[in-house]
Design an enzyme around this catalytic site. Structure first.
Site, PDB file in Angstrom:
ATOM      1  N   GLY A  95       0.720  -1.267   0.070  1.00 23.25           N
ATOM      2  CA  GLY A  95      -0.098   0.045   0.060  1.00 23.25           C
ATOM      3  C   GLY A  95       0.783   1.203  -0.078  1.00 23.25           C
ATOM      4  N   GLN A  96       1.968   1.060  -0.310  1.00 23.53           N
ATOM      5  CA  GLN A  96       2.800   2.422  -0.404  1.00 23.53           C
ATOM      6  C   GLN A  96       2.152   3.404  -1.540  1.00 23.53           C
ATOM      7  OE1 GLN A  96       7.095   2.098  -1.132  1.00 23.53           O
ATOM      8  NE2 GLN A  96       7.526   4.222  -0.506  1.00 23.53           N
ATOM      9  N   SER A  97       2.059   4.679  -1.099  1.00 28.04           N
ATOM     10  CA  SER A  97       1.548   5.683  -2.064  1.00 28.04           C
ATOM     11  C   SER A  97       2.559   6.790  -2.418  1.00 28.04           C
ATOM     12  CB  SER A  97       0.305   6.086  -1.695  1.00 28.04           C
ATOM     13  OG  SER A  97       0.178   6.567  -0.294  1.00 28.04           O
ATOM     14  N   HIS A 102       9.230   6.608   4.362  1.00 28.03           N
ATOM     15  CA  HIS A 102       8.580   7.224   5.690  1.00 28.03           C
ATOM     16  C   HIS A 102       8.262   6.186   6.624  1.00 28.03           C
ATOM     17  CE1 HIS A 102       5.266   6.695   2.194  1.00 28.03           C
ATOM     18  NE2 HIS A 102       4.797   6.391   3.255  1.00 28.03           N
ATOM     19  N   HIS A 104       5.429   5.615   9.524  1.00 31.97           N
ATOM     20  CA  HIS A 104       4.337   6.170  10.020  1.00 31.97           C
ATOM     21  C   HIS A 104       4.329   5.977  11.364  1.00 31.97           C
ATOM     22  CE1 HIS A 104       1.670   6.123   6.442  1.00 31.97           C
ATOM     23  NE2 HIS A 104       2.576   5.129   5.873  1.00 31.97           N
TER      24      HIS A 104
HETATM   25  P1  5GP Z   1       2.134   5.268   2.313  1.00 29.78           P
HETATM   26  O1  5GP Z   1       0.716   4.790   1.730  1.00 29.78           O
HETATM   27  O2  5GP Z   1       2.919   5.605   1.152  1.00 29.78           O
HETATM   28  O3  5GP Z   1       2.869   4.248   3.225  1.00 29.78           O
HETATM   29  O4  5GP Z   1       1.831   6.452   3.284  1.00 29.78           O
HETATM   30  C1  5GP Z   1       1.756   7.937   2.639  1.00 29.78           C
HETATM   31  C2  5GP Z   1       1.035   8.657   3.566  1.00 29.78           C
HETATM   32  O5  5GP Z   1       1.254   9.958   3.089  1.00 29.78           O
HETATM   33  C3  5GP Z   1      -0.467   8.484   3.617  1.00 29.78           C
HETATM   34  O6  5GP Z   1      -0.887   8.394   4.765  1.00 29.78           O
HETATM   35  C4  5GP Z   1      -0.982   9.773   2.949  1.00 29.78           C
HETATM   36  O7  5GP Z   1      -2.118  10.225   3.739  1.00 29.78           O
HETATM   37  C5  5GP Z   1       0.056  10.925   3.399  1.00 29.78           C
HETATM   38  N1  5GP Z   1       0.025  11.963   2.282  1.00 29.78           N
HETATM   39  C6  5GP Z   1      -0.045  12.051   1.120  1.00 29.78           C
HETATM   40  N2  5GP Z   1       0.260  13.184   0.502  1.00 29.78           N
HETATM   41  C7  5GP Z   1       0.201  13.873   1.685  1.00 29.78           C
HETATM   42  C8  5GP Z   1       0.763  15.207   1.785  1.00 29.78           C
HETATM   43  O8  5GP Z   1       0.654  16.132   0.660  1.00 29.78           O
HETATM   44  N3  5GP Z   1       0.855  15.820   3.041  1.00 29.78           N
HETATM   45  C9  5GP Z   1       0.719  14.947   4.147  1.00 29.78           C
HETATM   46  N4  5GP Z   1       0.839  15.784   5.209  1.00 29.78           N
HETATM   47  N5  5GP Z   1       0.615  13.680   4.163  1.00 29.78           N
HETATM   48  C10 5GP Z   1       0.589  13.231   2.838  1.00 29.78           C
END
Ligand code: 5GP
Ligand code: ZN
Length: 116
Positions: A95-97, A102, A104
């Protein structure tokens, strides 16, 4: 190395808005835009690394820094006694977006295991 079209590089450079809660020479922490818990912070390296798969042995101090900052922020947000979760999603099945490494930091509610 900064990637101009990477949102997290832009946040770290203060070229995009975010509620930054901590920063130093190597890491930045800020509130997640779409929080999944009462406390949902992201701790990132300033340097652009696409995911955990991109790290090398040279990055070991940086990885340690990401987690010591996460633990410090957990303490500052009173998450220590009840517990909290740290998560790194890597790749599409996880689910990396956002493809800038990073951690969490999630807390303030009960989390289930195994994760969905
Ligand atoms: P991933 O899904 O890659 O593990 O987590 C990406 C996280 O980044 C998600 O929880 C999403 O809500 C957060 N996110 C995405 N774009 C932004 C942004 O522009 N600003 C902030 N503060 N968080 C973001
Ligand atoms: Zn980046």
């Amino acid at each position: 190395m900064k990637e101009t079209n990477c949102i997290f590089c832009r946040i770290a450079e203060r070229q995009a808005p975010a509620k930054i809660v901590y920063e130093d020479d190597t890491v930045v922490a800020f509130e997640d835009l779409h929080p999944q818990a009462p406390v949902h912070l992201l701790v990132i390296p300033r340097r652009h690394l696409p995911s955990l798969q991109a790290v090398t042995a040279e990055d070991e101090p940086l990885l340690g820094r990401l987690f010591t900052v996460a633990a410090r922020l957990a303490r500052e947000h009173q998450l220590e006694s009840k517990g909290y979760r740290t998560v790194i999603n890597n790749g599409s099945w996880a689910g990396q977006s956002v493809f800038h490494l990073h951690v969490h930091l999630l807390g303030g509610r009960v989390f289930r295991w195994p994760p969905g």
